[in-house]
Design an enzyme around this catalytic site. Sequence first.
Site, mmCIF file in Angstrom:
data_model
loop_
_atom_site.group_PDB
_atom_site.id
_atom_site.type_symbol
_atom_site.label_atom_id
_atom_site.label_comp_id
_atom_site.label_asym_id
_atom_site.label_seq_id
_atom_site.Cartn_x
_atom_site.Cartn_y
_atom_site.Cartn_z
ATOM 1 N N LYS A 1 -16.526 41.337 31.708
ATOM 2 C CA LYS A 1 -17.588 40.412 31.326
ATOM 3 C C LYS A 1 -18.572 41.121 30.396
ATOM 4 C CE LYS A 1 -21.421 37.839 33.294
ATOM 5 N NZ LYS A 1 -22.184 37.521 34.505
ATOM 6 N N VAL B 1 -30.027 37.046 70.453
ATOM 7 C CA VAL B 1 -30.639 38.270 69.913
ATOM 8 C C VAL B 1 -31.721 38.683 70.903
ATOM 9 C CG1 VAL B 1 -31.871 39.266 67.945
ATOM 10 C CG2 VAL B 1 -30.206 37.427 67.570
ATOM 11 N N PRO C 1 -26.035 38.917 25.910
ATOM 12 C CA PRO C 1 -25.076 40.028 25.950
ATOM 13 C C PRO C 1 -25.538 41.183 26.836
ATOM 14 C CG PRO C 1 -26.507 40.274 24.054
ATOM 15 C CD PRO C 1 -27.023 39.070 24.823
ATOM 16 N N VAL D 1 -18.251 32.216 47.409
ATOM 17 C CA VAL D 1 -18.426 32.167 45.959
ATOM 18 C C VAL D 1 -19.204 33.418 45.563
ATOM 19 C CG1 VAL D 1 -18.246 29.718 45.383
ATOM 20 C CG2 VAL D 1 -20.324 30.573 46.405
ATOM 21 N N ALA E 1 -19.279 36.259 39.471
ATOM 22 C CA ALA E 1 -19.731 36.896 38.238
ATOM 23 C C ALA E 1 -20.804 37.925 38.578
ATOM 24 C CB ALA E 1 -20.293 35.851 37.286
ATOM 25 N N ILE F 1 -25.326 39.375 43.732
ATOM 26 C CA ILE F 1 -24.646 40.602 44.156
ATOM 27 C C ILE F 1 -25.463 41.816 43.700
ATOM 28 C CG2 ILE F 1 -22.548 41.991 43.789
ATOM 29 C CD1 ILE F 1 -20.977 39.323 43.876
ATOM 30 N N ALA G 1 -22.174 40.545 51.238
ATOM 31 C CA ALA G 1 -23.328 41.395 51.581
ATOM 32 C C ALA G 1 -22.971 42.355 52.714
ATOM 33 C CB ALA G 1 -24.517 40.527 51.973
ATOM 34 N N SER H 1 -17.809 36.532 62.212
ATOM 35 C CA SER H 1 -17.067 35.467 62.867
ATOM 36 C C SER H 1 -16.218 34.756 61.829
ATOM 37 C CB SER H 1 -18.066 34.494 63.501
ATOM 38 O OG SER H 1 -17.462 33.248 63.669
#
Length: 506
Positions: free
Chosen positions: A80, A190, A98, A49, A52, A348, A17, A41
Amino acid sequence: MADRAIRTIVIVGGGTAGWMTAAGLAAKLRDLPIDIRLVESSEIGTVGVGEATVPHIRHFNASLGLDEADFMRKTQATYKLGIEFRNWGRVGDSYIHPFGAYGATIGGVGFHHHWLRARQGGDPTPLEAYSLPIRAARLGRFAPPSPDPRSLASTFSYAYQFDAGLYAAYLRAYAEARGVVRTEGKVADVILRGEDGFIEAITLESGERIAGDLFVDCSGFRGLLIEQALKTGYEDWTRWLPCDRAAAVPCETVEPSIPYTRATAFDAGWRWRIPLQHRVGNGYVYCSEHISDDEAAGKLLADLEGPALAEPRFLRFVTGRRKKQWSRNCVAIGLSSGFLEPLESTSIHLIQVAITTLLELFPDRDCAQADQDEYNRVMDLEFERIRDFLVLHYHATERTDTPFWAARRAMPIPDSLAYKMDLFRDRGVVVKYKDGFFLEPSWLAVYLGQNVVPLAYDPVSDTVPDAALAQRLAAMRQTIDKTALAMPTHADWIARFCAATPVAAA
Ligand SMILES: Cc1cc2nc3c(=O)[nH]c(=O)nc-3n(C[C@H](O)[C@H](O)[C@H](O)COP(=O)(O)OP(=O)(O)OC[C@H]3O[C@@H](n4cnc5c(N)ncnc54)[C@H](O)[C@@H]3O)c2cc1C
């Protein structure tokens, strides 16, 4: 008038990200006098991970001007064409969701209505015989879509399966080359502004203070800024999606890579298999109420096709979303904004939507409430639409063979999904919407792949004579088969176009 333009953006987190955000902002804002800093960090590390993807990532990469072959080589990527779901409706079932349409409309009526009519008339041909990406996937073949819109070969899309760590590193190089400044360090505090609660600065354990106008929280599940500092709150969706853990382990490749991801329903969740060039990514997403960590890891390891390349890694999560993904001058992107299990490879994609939406609504230093509200509306819709689609996979099952599956079948579902399923069951209508992910072919794949079959079809289909319909269907099947068989194998295409340098996969 005082200049209220944003001059400094601080991104906290350097996982997928963080670096996607840094690259996206650096590309779009390159001609503005804005400093972009990213703090991460390496001691804390990333989730690592997330291998896909869905086809939209190609637009993201294109917006950065990335060269596809170079990106694929450097991230050990494969192509893919969709996701195969095994054992979801019933044990032994298999269907592929698909990236492309089924058949073609006939007489202005959607293809699936004609297919339903033929099926009711006794034609046993499965729906997948009318999908080019599925036929190609099943044959282990791949070629990019044709740019000619009249060609059948233009009717599908594709995504990538890649090494998420390498993708983040690739984007880091891209972002740093465009001026993004990376700081290694752990955020210790913060600092909020007294009058309006905006974030003024972060301080690192080293004592360094980093001030900013806009903060992007890419700190992962912990939500360092959006939750720990701003206390935005979290909406828990585990009543619909109760899986709360995953065990992940890569293994050696022992066969040519296939152009699709596989999601196999297991006793207490499901197992992913993602073939990359240098290894295969595997994981078991499970519900801790129904299986222990050791048992889950044992089941996963027993199912690997090749030797494991590492010890299993365990991850914990709570499915849901942050109540506000943009609050004050802080936008949460990635796992800090919420989590939906990777059944349809959507995380993602959500990062990408978040970056695009932030850029569309790019604020000044006041972060107008209207901008925040619109951003939150768009992201809420995206999350909800994906949530409903994921819940459909669990709920539309006939399985009662384990307590986990019996409970999924019987569970109440969101009203927004119940309404969609009722419409489909009645006469094959797939609800259409303008915003949000997953279009008609996706819903059809899962409904029909998991035996949710409508009682009736669009009556206008009956205006096509039986013989003419049979002829059209046969012609479509033949053309699809011929086109799929003319494609090179997936392995050949990769070898020709983007073979990566072999590396030690672990
Ligand atoms: C089991 C599982 C499988 C998945 N599979 C897929 C998939 O197939 N497809 C898909 O699209 N998505 C998938 N995802 C989601 C995907 O992994 C994430 O969306 C993606 O990795 C983004 O993570 P992130 O960058 O938000 O968080 P992280 O990777 O956790 O990165 C957080 C960053 O914040 C930094 N940080 C945290 N605290 C501090 C601090 N105090 N000071 C400084 N830095 C700090 C860390 O160092 C790190 O750099 C999966 C997720 C899980 C859990």
